[in-house]
Scaffold this motif. Structure first.
Motif, PDB file in Angstrom:
ATOM      1  N   PHE A  44       0.842  -1.326   0.148  1.00 56.15           N
ATOM      2  CA  PHE A  44       0.090   0.051  -0.028  1.00 56.15           C
ATOM      3  C   PHE A  44       0.861   1.109  -0.145  1.00 56.15           C
ATOM      4  CE2 PHE A  44       0.570  -1.271   4.421  1.00 56.15           C
ATOM      5  CZ  PHE A  44       1.011  -0.345   5.101  1.00 56.15           C
ATOM      6  N   TYR A  45       0.224   2.304  -0.151  1.00 59.26           N
ATOM      7  CA  TYR A  45       1.142   3.706  -0.125  1.00 59.26           C
ATOM      8  C   TYR A  45       0.454   4.438   1.052  1.00 59.26           C
ATOM      9  CZ  TYR A  45       2.316   3.146  -4.828  1.00 59.26           C
ATOM     10  OH  TYR A  45       2.763   2.476  -6.213  1.00 59.26           O
ATOM     11  N   ALA A  46       1.746   5.175   1.769  1.00 53.86           N
ATOM     12  CA  ALA A  46       1.103   5.889   2.856  1.00 53.86           C
ATOM     13  C   ALA A  46       2.115   7.215   3.198  1.00 53.86           C
ATOM     14  CB  ALA A  46       1.012   5.127   4.177  1.00 53.86           C
ATOM     15  N   SER A  47       1.537   8.111   3.731  1.00 50.11           N
ATOM     16  CA  SER A  47       2.302   9.069   4.284  1.00 50.11           C
ATOM     17  C   SER A  47       2.710   9.057   5.757  1.00 50.11           C
ATOM     18  CB  SER A  47       1.828  10.548   3.831  1.00 50.11           C
ATOM     19  OG  SER A  47       1.455  10.603   2.400  1.00 50.11           O
ATOM     20  N   TYR A  48       3.751   9.899   6.221  1.00 52.90           N
ATOM     21  CA  TYR A  48       4.003   9.992   7.776  1.00 52.90           C
ATOM     22  C   TYR A  48       5.000  11.199   7.894  1.00 52.90           C
ATOM     23  CZ  TYR A  48       8.562   8.071   5.738  1.00 52.90           C
ATOM     24  OH  TYR A  48       9.527   8.137   5.035  1.00 52.90           O
TER      25      TYR A  48
ATOM     26  N   GLY B 286      -0.906   8.592  18.451  1.00 52.64           N
ATOM     27  CA  GLY B 286      -0.108   8.561  19.544  1.00 52.64           C
ATOM     28  C   GLY B 286       1.379   8.970  19.210  1.00 52.64           C
ATOM     29  N   THR B 287       2.356   9.010  20.483  1.00 49.80           N
ATOM     30  CA  THR B 287       3.624   9.061  19.943  1.00 49.80           C
ATOM     31  C   THR B 287       4.052   8.335  18.800  1.00 49.80           C
ATOM     32  OG1 THR B 287       3.843   9.751  22.502  1.00 49.80           O
ATOM     33  CG2 THR B 287       5.937   9.131  21.145  1.00 49.80           C
ATOM     34  N   ASN B 288       3.637   6.942  19.172  1.00 47.67           N
ATOM     35  CA  ASN B 288       4.138   5.856  18.042  1.00 47.67           C
ATOM     36  C   ASN B 288       2.928   5.621  17.201  1.00 47.67           C
ATOM     37  OD1 ASN B 288       6.896   5.528  19.230  1.00 47.67           O
ATOM     38  ND2 ASN B 288       6.104   4.165  20.625  1.00 47.67           N
ATOM     39  N   SER B 289       2.772   5.875  15.936  1.00 50.52           N
ATOM     40  CA  SER B 289       1.739   5.759  15.163  1.00 50.52           C
ATOM     41  C   SER B 289       1.807   4.735  14.037  1.00 50.52           C
ATOM     42  CB  SER B 289       1.137   6.945  14.518  1.00 50.52           C
ATOM     43  OG  SER B 289       2.394   7.506  13.816  1.00 50.52           O
ATOM     44  N   SER B 290       0.718   4.169  13.403  1.00 49.39           N
ATOM     45  CA  SER B 290       0.953   3.139  12.604  1.00 49.39           C
ATOM     46  C   SER B 290      -0.171   2.990  11.676  1.00 49.39           C
ATOM     47  CB  SER B 290       1.233   1.496  13.243  1.00 49.39           C
ATOM     48  OG  SER B 290       0.011   1.362  13.957  1.00 49.39           O
ATOM     49  N   ILE B 291      -0.299   2.440  10.429  1.00 49.51           N
ATOM     50  CA  ILE B 291      -1.318   2.023   9.652  1.00 49.51           C
ATOM     51  C   ILE B 291      -1.199   0.577   9.360  1.00 49.51           C
ATOM     52  CG2 ILE B 291      -0.340   2.847   7.585  1.00 49.51           C
ATOM     53  CD1 ILE B 291      -4.007   2.619   8.464  1.00 49.51           C
ATOM     54  N   THR B 292      -2.032  -0.140   9.479  1.00 54.79           N
ATOM     55  CA  THR B 292      -2.103  -1.598   9.195  1.00 54.79           C
ATOM     56  C   THR B 292      -3.064  -2.103   8.232  1.00 54.79           C
ATOM     57  OG1 THR B 292      -1.451  -2.093  11.550  1.00 54.79           O
ATOM     58  CG2 THR B 292      -2.137  -4.148  10.527  1.00 54.79           C
ATOM     59  N   LEU B 293      -2.804  -3.219   7.294  1.00 51.01           N
ATOM     60  CA  LEU B 293      -3.480  -3.755   6.466  1.00 51.01           C
ATOM     61  C   LEU B 293      -3.572  -4.904   6.987  1.00 51.01           C
ATOM     62  CD1 LEU B 293      -5.337  -3.643   3.693  1.00 51.01           C
ATOM     63  CD2 LEU B 293      -3.361  -4.337   2.515  1.00 51.01           C
ATOM     64  N   LYS B 294      -5.042  -5.700   7.000  1.00 45.92           N
ATOM     65  CA  LYS B 294      -5.099  -6.785   7.402  1.00 45.92           C
ATOM     66  C   LYS B 294      -5.969  -7.799   6.791  1.00 45.92           C
ATOM     67  CE  LYS B 294      -7.181  -9.150  11.313  1.00 45.92           C
ATOM     68  NZ  LYS B 294      -8.238  -9.035  12.585  1.00 45.92           N
ATOM     69  N   TRP B 295      -5.886  -8.892   6.574  1.00 45.38           N
ATOM     70  CA  TRP B 295      -6.857  -9.991   5.519  1.00 45.38           C
ATOM     71  C   TRP B 295      -6.712 -11.122   6.069  1.00 45.38           C
ATOM     72  CZ3 TRP B 295      -2.045  -7.935   4.392  1.00 45.38           C
ATOM     73  CH2 TRP B 295      -1.090  -8.959   4.088  1.00 45.38           C
ATOM     74  N   ASN B 296      -7.657 -12.152   5.649  1.00 49.10           N
ATOM     75  CA  ASN B 296      -7.687 -13.567   6.035  1.00 49.10           C
ATOM     76  C   ASN B 296      -7.257 -14.133   4.638  1.00 49.10           C
ATOM     77  OD1 ASN B 296      -8.563 -13.031   8.526  1.00 49.10           O
ATOM     78  ND2 ASN B 296     -10.874 -13.579   8.224  1.00 49.10           N
ATOM     79  N   SER B 297      -6.709 -15.277   4.215  1.00 45.36           N
ATOM     80  CA  SER B 297      -6.270 -15.925   3.256  1.00 45.36           C
ATOM     81  C   SER B 297      -6.933 -17.468   3.189  1.00 45.36           C
ATOM     82  CB  SER B 297      -4.921 -16.267   3.027  1.00 45.36           C
ATOM     83  OG  SER B 297      -4.236 -16.959   4.117  1.00 45.36           O
ATOM     84  N   HIS B 298      -7.165 -17.939   2.091  1.00 40.81           N
ATOM     85  CA  HIS B 298      -7.617 -19.055   1.777  1.00 40.81           C
ATOM     86  C   HIS B 298      -7.110 -19.889   0.911  1.00 40.81           C
ATOM     87  CE1 HIS B 298     -11.657 -17.690   3.710  1.00 40.81           C
ATOM     88  NE2 HIS B 298     -11.193 -16.538   3.428  1.00 40.81           N
ATOM     89  N   ILE B 299      -6.418 -20.996   1.071  1.00 39.58           N
ATOM     90  CA  ILE B 299      -5.356 -21.584   0.210  1.00 39.58           C
ATOM     91  C   ILE B 299      -5.477 -22.948   0.414  1.00 39.58           C
ATOM     92  CG2 ILE B 299      -2.912 -22.053  -0.514  1.00 39.58           C
ATOM     93  CD1 ILE B 299      -2.119 -19.247   0.986  1.00 39.58           C
TER      94      ILE B 299
ATOM     95  N   ALA C  81       5.312   4.534  12.590  1.00 43.36           N
ATOM     96  CA  ALA C  81       6.189   5.594  12.575  1.00 43.36           C
ATOM     97  C   ALA C  81       6.387   6.018  14.002  1.00 43.36           C
ATOM     98  CB  ALA C  81       5.446   6.876  11.877  1.00 43.36           C
ATOM     99  N   SER C  82       7.590   6.680  14.271  1.00 43.28           N
ATOM    100  CA  SER C  82       7.749   7.158  15.710  1.00 43.28           C
ATOM    101  C   SER C  82       8.789   8.176  15.506  1.00 43.28           C
ATOM    102  CB  SER C  82       8.678   6.015  16.534  1.00 43.28           C
ATOM    103  OG  SER C  82       9.738   5.702  15.925  1.00 43.28           O
TER     104      SER C  82
END
Length: 233
Positions: A155-159, A193-206, A220-221
Motif C-alpha cells: 500500500f501507499y502511505a504518508s507519515y 499517539g507518540t508511536n503511530s501506525s497503519i495496518t492492512l489486515k486480511w484472511n487468506s484461503h489456500i 512511525a515514531s
C-alpha cells in the motif's frame, strides 16, 4: 492467483491502540487441504517475480515451486526462524530479505523518499518525497511492500515525525496477492499517539485452509520508520 485491490470490500477501522484481539494468531479451518494446489499462469508469474526480486537462486526457485504445487508449506510460512536476515538499499528502497532453511524468503521494501529542493512544494512532485518544516520531518506517498513467494501485500502511505510524536496519514491503494488462493475480510486499522501506525489486515484461503489475521503494518515514531507483519506468510 487472487489479486485484491482497493474496492468496496475494504472497511476502515480507526482505533486509538491495537487490542489483543486484532493481532490474531494464524488459525486453520477444519477443512482438509488438497494434496495439490492448482496454480494459474498469473500465480506462477507472481511467484517468479518475487523470487527474482529477492534474489532466490534459479535452482532453488524450481524446487520450492514443486513444494508449492504439492501443497507443502514453505519454511517461510511455518514459523521456523530464518537462517539469515540482510538489509540493504536497492533501487530506491530499504530492502530486508529473510532467508529460511529451505531457501524460501520473505522480503520487505520501504520506499526511500526523494529529497525535494528548497522552494518546491511536495504537492507538485509525483512519487515518494521528503521534506522538513518547523521541526517536522515527513515522507509523502511512499510505497510499503512485503512478500513471501506465495503471499504479498502493499500500500501507499504518508507519515510525519517530530521530537515528541508521529503520525501516519493518506494511506491508499492496497493490494494483496495470494498464489493459489483467495482473500477475504480486508480491513485497515489506524493507531495514533507518540508511536503511530497503519495496518492492512486480511484472511487468506489456500488449499482448503483458512488463515486468520495476516497483516502488514507501517510504523512511525520520533526515532524512525519501520515495517512489521504478522500471520502466516
Amino acid at each position: 492467483m487472487y489479486k485484491w485491490k482497493r474496492g468496496t470490500a475494504l472497511v476502515t477501522a480507526v482505533v486509538a491502540a491495537f487490542g489483543a484481539g486484532f493481532m490474531l494468531a494464524p488459525a486453520a479451518s477444519a477443512a482438509t487441504p488438497s494434496a495439490t494446489i492448482e496454480l494459474s499462469q498469473d500465480d506462477i508469474d507472481y511467484y517468479y517475480s518475487v523470487a527474482e526480486r529477492f534474489g532466490v537462486p534459479a535452482a532453488v526457485q524450481e524446487s520450492l515451486l514443486e513444494k508449492v504445487k504439492a501443497g507443502i508449506p514453505l519454511d517461510s510460512s511455518t514459523g521456523v526462524a530464518p537462517v539469515s536476515t540482510v538489509t540493504t538499499e536497492v533501487d530506491g528502497f530499504e530492502r530486508t530479505v529473510e532467508t529460511f532453511p529451505d531457501g524460501s524468503v520473505i522480503g520487505t521494501d520501504i520506499e526511500i523518499p526523494q529529497v525535494i529542493e528548497d522552494g518546491v512544494s511536495a504537492r507538485g512532485v509525483a512519487g515518494c518525497v521528503t521534506g522538513a518544516s518547523a521541526g517536522v520531518y515527513y515522507g509523502q506517498d511512499c510505497w510499503v511492500y512485503s512478500s513471501s513467494l506465495t503471499m504479498g501485500a502493499s500500500f501507499y502511505a504518508s507519515y510525519s515525525q517530530w521530537s515528541t510524536g508521529s503520525s501516519v496519514w493518506n494511506w491508499h491503494t492496497p493490494e494483496v496477492n495470494i498464489v493459489g488462493g483467495t482473500v477475504s475480510n480486508q480491513v485497515w486499522s489506524h493507531a495514533t499517539g507518540t508511536n503511530s501506525s497503519i495496518t492492512l489486515k486480511w484472511n487468506s484461503h489456500i488449499g482448503g485452509i483458512v488463515t486468520v489475521g495476516t497483516w502488514l503494518r507501517l510504523n512511525a515514531s520520533p526515532g524512525g520508520i519501520s515495517q512489521t507483519r504478522g500471520g502466516t506468510w
